[in-house]
Design a protein around this motif. Structure first.
Motif, PDB file in Angstrom:
ATOM      1  N   GLU A 103       0.821  -1.210   0.000  1.00  0.00           N
ATOM      2  CA  GLU A 103       0.000   0.000   0.000  1.00  0.00           C
ATOM      3  C   GLU A 103       0.857   1.264   0.000  1.00  0.00           C
ATOM      4  OE1 GLU A 103      -3.752   1.962   2.436  1.00  0.00           O
ATOM      5  OE2 GLU A 103      -2.266   0.816   3.576  1.00  0.00           O
ATOM      6  N   SER A 157      -1.521  -3.107  -6.147  1.00  0.00           N
ATOM      7  CA  SER A 157      -2.154  -2.445  -5.020  1.00  0.00           C
ATOM      8  C   SER A 157      -3.567  -2.020  -5.393  1.00  0.00           C
ATOM      9  CB  SER A 157      -1.337  -1.221  -4.590  1.00  0.00           C
ATOM     10  OG  SER A 157      -1.809  -0.704  -3.352  1.00  0.00           O
ATOM     11  N   ALA A 167      -6.686  -0.124   0.013  1.00  0.00           N
ATOM     12  CA  ALA A 167      -5.764  -1.259   0.030  1.00  0.00           C
ATOM     13  C   ALA A 167      -6.178  -2.342   1.015  1.00  0.00           C
ATOM     14  CB  ALA A 167      -4.350  -0.782   0.345  1.00  0.00           C
TER      15      ALA A 167
END
Length: 324
Positions: free
Chosen positions: A4, A45, A101
């Motif tokens: 993330e 991500s 995320a």
């Protein structure tokens, strides 16, 4: 790189902005370091469709990181705010709960399966495993898949007590360690809470009980300890004349190691470059790296020149040659 990236915001205690928003987070820092070290890098991500997500995507592209695999979600993009505490030291507050995320899950394994099957090196971390239970499942599955396809997963323990507890972080480490090519952790920051050990060689020995992975133990200003294939090497930190901020230095070290591993270098050969890259990152605020590969190599060469013993004076050389 699986993880993330986050927006970094600088504010006064009253909430006034003191610097432009930037991008950081362990995944972003490591990905950018790997790109600067010469590797082709893609980020896996999820970002929100908000301005913060747009900022991160633009910065990834600017830094040469492939963002084509990033998924956009309805949740907000993760961020953290840096503000001074009562002593003037930086204090971090996170806006991470429920971020885009945190929706990382096994469903993404199908989306990114071909990328994972083809990647020579995967970087992920204990931070990624800690942001949600579904993300933790994905970390294990991605590491297992890359290793099964002949790739080299690299795992940064990166224990964050404000994000998870020691027992959960320990389980996350054990869940991936056996499939990893490299495990990086700091001592005492990671090794103390998770293993109850601080001495670097003992830390490496403890990990060897449940993984054959190479182990990189960072120790602040002390030399990096690296064990790989039964060999142990130490790589001294390079002192920077004007250190400003050590945030992200460990991320940059791992990103550089992973990049050079992907390019065919041994970890021991790559370690001096990685140590210098981490050191150079402390000369500016923020965790994202700035130094190019040429600048890192130049700094390494300069550091090695200062370590060379002085040459014997001419008279001493003459005396040596005259000896039978």
């Amino acid at each position: 790189m699986l993880g993330e990236p986050m927006v970094e915001r600088h504010r006064t205690t009253e909430g006034q902005q003191t610097a432009p928003d930037s991008v950081s987070g362990d995944a972003f820092n490591a990905a950018c370091a790997a790109a600067l070290a010469g590797a082709r890098v893609a980020l896996l991500s999820v970002l929100g469709t908000d301005p913060a997500g747009d900022l991160i995507l633009a910065e990834l592209v600017r830094r040469g990181v492939d963002a084509s695999q990033v998924r956009r979600g309805e949740q907000h993009t993760g961020a953290y705010t840096v503000s001074p505490d009562a002593e003037g030291q930086p204090r971090f507050s996170y806006q991470r709960a429920g971020s885009a995320a945190t929706t990382l899950s096994l469903a993404d394994l199908e989306r990114w399966g071909r990328v994972l099957d083809a990647t020579p090196v995967l970087i992920t971390s204990g931070v990624t495993a800690a942001i949600s239970p579904s993300s933790a499942q994905l970390v294990v599955a991605a590491v297992t898949r890359v290793a099964g396809a002949g790739g080299a997963p690299c795992y940064d323990v990166n224990y964050r007590p404000n994000l998870t507890d020691a027992e959960s972080a320990r389980r996350a480490l054990r869940a991936v360690a056996a499939a990893c090519r490299l495990v990086k952790l700091s001592s005492p920051g990671d090794s103390g809470p998770l293993l109850g050990i601080e001495e670097a060689t003992a830390v490496a020995a403890a990990l060897a009980e449940f993984t054959r992975a190479a182990v990189a133990v960072t120790r602040g200003d002390a030399p990096l300890l690296l064990t790989d294939g039964g060999q142990t090497t130490e790589h001294p930190a390079v002192r920077m004349p004007t250190p400003v901020d050590s945030t992200g230095a460990g991320d940059i070290l791992l990103g550089t190691l992973a990049a050079r591993l992907a390019l065919g270098e041994s970890l021991a050969a790559a370690a001096p470059l990685a140590v210098v890259a981490a050191g150079l990152s402390t000369r500016h605020r923020g965790g994202a790296p700035r130094a190019t590969l040429d600048e890192i190599r130049a700094a390494l060469a300069a550091a090695r020149r200062t370590e060379e013993p002085p040459a014997d004076p001419p008279q001493a050389l003459e005396e040596q040659e005259a000896r039978p």
